[in-house]
Design a protein around this motif. Structure first.
Motif, PDB file in Angstrom:
ATOM      1  N   THR B 172     -61.437  -4.273 -56.720  1.00  0.00           N
ATOM      2  CA  THR B 172     -60.392  -3.636 -57.522  1.00  0.00           C
ATOM      3  C   THR B 172     -59.694  -2.560 -56.713  1.00  0.00           C
ATOM      4  N   VAL B 175     -57.386  -3.973 -53.884  1.00  0.00           N
ATOM      5  CA  VAL B 175     -56.107  -4.487 -54.364  1.00  0.00           C
ATOM      6  C   VAL B 175     -55.163  -3.327 -54.666  1.00  0.00           C
ATOM      7  N   LEU B 190     -48.710  -9.018 -53.753  1.00  0.00           N
ATOM      8  CA  LEU B 190     -48.283  -8.572 -55.065  1.00  0.00           C
ATOM      9  C   LEU B 190     -47.119  -7.593 -54.944  1.00  0.00           C
ATOM     10  N   ILE B 202     -46.135 -13.439 -57.737  1.00  0.00           N
ATOM     11  CA  ILE B 202     -47.065 -12.437 -58.267  1.00  0.00           C
ATOM     12  C   ILE B 202     -48.281 -13.148 -58.850  1.00  0.00           C
ATOM     13  N   LEU B 203     -48.004 -14.188 -59.604  1.00  0.00           N
ATOM     14  CA  LEU B 203     -49.096 -14.922 -60.224  1.00  0.00           C
ATOM     15  C   LEU B 203     -50.016 -15.540 -59.175  1.00  0.00           C
ATOM     16  N   MET B 206     -52.220 -12.813 -57.963  1.00  0.00           N
ATOM     17  CA  MET B 206     -53.269 -12.449 -58.921  1.00  0.00           C
ATOM     18  C   MET B 206     -54.372 -13.482 -58.953  1.00  0.00           C
ATOM     19  N   ALA B 210     -58.414 -13.118 -58.072  1.00  0.00           N
ATOM     20  CA  ALA B 210     -59.498 -13.497 -58.977  1.00  0.00           C
ATOM     21  C   ALA B 210     -60.452 -14.475 -58.315  1.00  0.00           C
TER      22      ALA B 210
END
Lengths: 261, 233, 260
Positions: B172, B175, B190, B202-203, B206, B210
């Motif tokens: 976390t 990022v 991002l 962006i997706l 992400m 993950a």
């Protein structure tokens, strides 16, 4: 001896003071030895002086208090939004298997994305408006509220639900009068985690997409290499975060006392 | 669905088709200073180094604090004072001290990952059963043996819990740090995509975050099984 | 010479700001290689006495001497068998038994050999590679006994060692302990609240009063045991049927009742 190493409270106090003294002397020592230029490492008392002056003198447009208010306002919006959506949704999911099946996959896929990763979308959708940070805070605060509400409600004995249904209670009344009271301890515990995550995510968001707030203030301080301002911001953030946690802890205690009566 | 609701204008929300296209772009042609695998390697590399350093330091401190009440009493106040400051709040300070490069990121990740390791290791060490502690004393084992053959094995389950939390925190924080300023890495994707108003990218970013995070957590879980053979017989 | 001497020993504890006397002034000697059992009501301080000999607690007054030297800390010369077994769950049976030998400077070969001998002696041959959680309570306590014995201690301290076991396992363990103790005698201090167990196992039985605990009565069991030749019966139920045993047991029960 290894087995006689318990300390009494006086000794604990002594060693704790020693610890703080060590920390401060290392700090002061580093400043005195000019490990880095003065701008990069102010001494502890200089930071405190700056902190108190910022309370009344504006920096980057606002005083520290105004920045704090701005940050806290965003936090509150995001936190309350998480509660207003999370609690009813959690109760509904505990009650209705269909809702559960509908929401869970969606939730699980989003849940593991760190709140901070939502900042780009936040910027894209809301620019530097308040919606951005609120979205990020929401993404941090929402999961614990939902999960804890769900967990608290799902363990309610089926018999209570059936009895209430027999008495003619509709879904809404079931949620409000049966599930919610049962879930309260779990919910309140979740609120503390939620608030912590929300406050942390806020800071992250403000570092990137804000025009006011404590995070924004620190970025500006960093850009002009005013380390005392950066550190003041860190202290303020820590204090507010602590205050929020203590406040929620008191609520937790009040709630459990109330339930005992 | 949100498109249909018209809440957010259509060109700011990614469709599956756009997302797939962006994924291909970044993997094959590159985006924002590198191809996807280069970004991933950069991020994973940084996280791994920072995580290992912080976890090692955290576990060591946790062991000493757990085993020795004097050390606990000395370190505790410093810990309690610094704990309320969220790791991300260290980013501006890290940038002031170390600039915009990798070392600043490592510093912030350290702050984030250090704490859970210390706390969980500490709790693990303290969880030693009283009778077992007295048995060890009675047996007259050396101090070194006491640490390595009694204290640490007792703490293992909690040490691994702490490592898991530290790893999550590392990801976390990385990022976030890369979002603030980085040339290469998943966070920089991002950042770049936001500036280019490229929601699909962006997706992609992400999802990469993950997936990588999930993979590293699985690796840790595998190591955990390896380290505690007595639990799986 | 591993005798235990209680020399003017007293123990007080602080609880909630108040001091209370757990063990009143005690002067007592356990002879070398003698098996002494202490019985008494719950909370009378019998476990505290054992813990002081072990070195986990220090007397508030007086000293405890083992083999002439004053006890200051725990050590392998006074091996302890705990009620809750206290084995290390991450170590195999063999490792649990050899652990205490490491500090004695023996080679790995020698350690493993001694441990293997003892594991066989307590009837657990074949279980060397098992982990404690795979064993029953009785088996775990046998490992604990092996772990204590392998140290070749002058003194063996047993704190209600069979208290956590079911009745049948308990009986088996009592029989085995007697065999072990007769074959391999050493100074033993055995704490129990079960009178039968004390009479069956011990040379002398101490009856302790309730708090503040004092050694109220000392009964010589060995004399009777030898006179009535209890040892000719290998099964515990046969011994406990003997009228001399029953008589002594009731005698001690009466003494114990007076303490309640």
């Amino acid at each position: 001896m290894m087995h006689r190493d318990s300390l009494n409270s006086q000794q604990v106090m002594m060693y704790s003071v020693l610890g703080i003294a060590l920390f401060l002397s290392v700090w002061y020592g580093a400043v005195a030895l000019e490990v880095t230029p003065k701008q990069f490492l102010p001494s502890p008392h200089e930071v405190l002086i700056k902190l108190s002056s910022l309370l009344t003198q504006p920096f980057s447009g606002f005083t520290l208090l105004a920045h704090i208010a701005s940050s806290f306002q965003r936090f509150l919006y995001g936190f309350l939004l998480a509660i207003c959506i999370g609690i009813p949704l959690g109760l509904l999911m505990a009650l209705s298997k269909n809702t559960d099946r509908l929401i869970t996959p969606f939730f699980e896929s989003i849940r593991f994305v760190a709140p901070i990763a939502w900042v780009p979308f936040a910027a894209l959708w809301f620019g530097t408006g308040i919606g951005g940070p609120v979205l990020v805070i929401f993404m941090g605060a929402f999961p614990p509220v939902l999960i804890n509400t769900y967990r608290g409600a799902i363990h309610v004995d089926k018999k209570f639900i059936e009895a209430a249904q027999m008495l003619g209670a509709g879904r809404l009344r079931l949620m409000v009068e049966v599930l919610f009271p049962a879930a309260i301890p779990s919910i309140v515990a979740g609120l503390r985690i939620s608030a912590g995550l929300g406050w942390q995510s806020l800071i992250g968001a403000e570092l990137i997409v804000a025009s006011s707030g404590v995070g924004y203030m620190m970025v500006k301080g960093q850009a002009s290499i005013q380390t005392d301002i950066v550190m003041s911001g860190m202290i303020a953030i820590g204090i507010i975060g602590l205050a929020i946690d203590i406040g929620l802890r008191m609520i937790e205690k009040l709630v459990s006392k109330y339930r005992e009566n | 669905m949100t498109q249909w609701l018209g809440i957010i204008s259509a060109n700011r929300f990614p469709t599956p088709a756009d997302t797939w296209a962006s994924l291909k772009t970044i993997a094959l042609r590159g985006y924002g200073n590198g191809k996807l695998h280069q970004h991933i390697l950069q991020s994973i590399g940084l996280v791994t180094i920072a995580f290992l350093v912080s976890a090692a330091a955290g576990v060591l401190l946790g062991i000493f604090m757990g085993a020795n009440r004097k050390i606990e009493a000395i370190v505790n106040p410093i810990f309690l004072t610094l704990r309320p400051i969220p790791p991300l709040a260290w980013i501006p300070l890290a940038i002031v001290w170390l600039g915009l490069g990798n070392s600043a990121k490592v510093m912030v990740i350290f702050v984030a990952a250090f704490v859970p390791s210390v706390i969980n290791t500490f709790t693990g060490i303290r969880s030693l059963d009283n009778a077992q502690r007295e048995a060890a004393l009675m047996l007259g084992v050396s101090r070194f043996s006491y640490y390595t053959e009694v204290l640490i094995p007792t703490a293992m389950p909690l040490i691994f819990s702490g490592l898991r939390l530290s790893l999550q925190a590392s990801w976390t924080t990385l990022v976030a740090a890369e979002l603030v300023g980085a040339v290469l890495g998943l966070g920089s994707i991002l950042n770049q995509a936001a500036q280019d108003i490229n929601p699909a990218m962006i997706l992609v970013g992400m999802m990469s975050v993950a997936v990588c995070g999930w993979l590293m957590t699985q690796l840790l879980a595998y190591l955990e099984k390896f380290a505690m053979p007595w639990r799986h017989t | 010479m591993a005798n235990i001497v209680f020399d003017g020993v007293e123990k007080s504890f602080s609880q909630g700001g108040k001091d209370f006397l757990a063990v009143g002034e005690t002067n007592f000697t356990v002879a070398d290689k003698e098996f002494v059992a202490i019985v008494g009501p719950s909370g009378c301080g019998k476990t505290t006495c054992l813990r002081m000999v072990a070195g986990f607690e220090a007397p508030s007054k007086g000293v405890i001497r083992v083999g002439g030297g004053i006890v200051t800390a725990p050590g392998p010369d006074r091996a302890v068998v705990f009620q809750q077994f206290a084995l290390f769950p991450w170590k195999t049976v063999l490792d649990n038994v050899t652990f205490g030998l490491k500090a004695m400077g023996l080679s790995e070969q020698e350690r493993n050999k001694r441990a293997a001998d003892l594991i066989t002696m307590v009837g657990l041959e074949g279980y060397e590679a098992a982990y404690p959680h795979q064993l029953s309570g009785g088996m775990q306590q046998r490992v604990a006994i092996a772990r204590a014995y392998v140290l070749d201690p002058g003194v063996l301290l047993m704190d209600e060692p069979f208290g956590a076991l079911d009745a049948q396992t308990r009986v088996v363990m009592q029989e085995e302990l007697v065999k072990l103790a007769r074959k391999n005698p050493r100074t033993v201090l055995f704490i129990t609240h079960a009178v039968e167990e004390a009479v069956y196992l011990a040379d002398r039985v101490v009856v302790m009063s309730r708090r503040p605990g004092l050694f109220k009565e000392v009964i010589d069991v060995k004399k009777l045991r030898i006179e009535e030749n209890w040892d000719q019966h290998s099964r515990i139920e046969d011994v406990m049927d003997l009228s001399s045993f029953v008589h002594l047991r009731s005698q001690i029960w009466k003494l114990l009742r007076e303490q309640h």
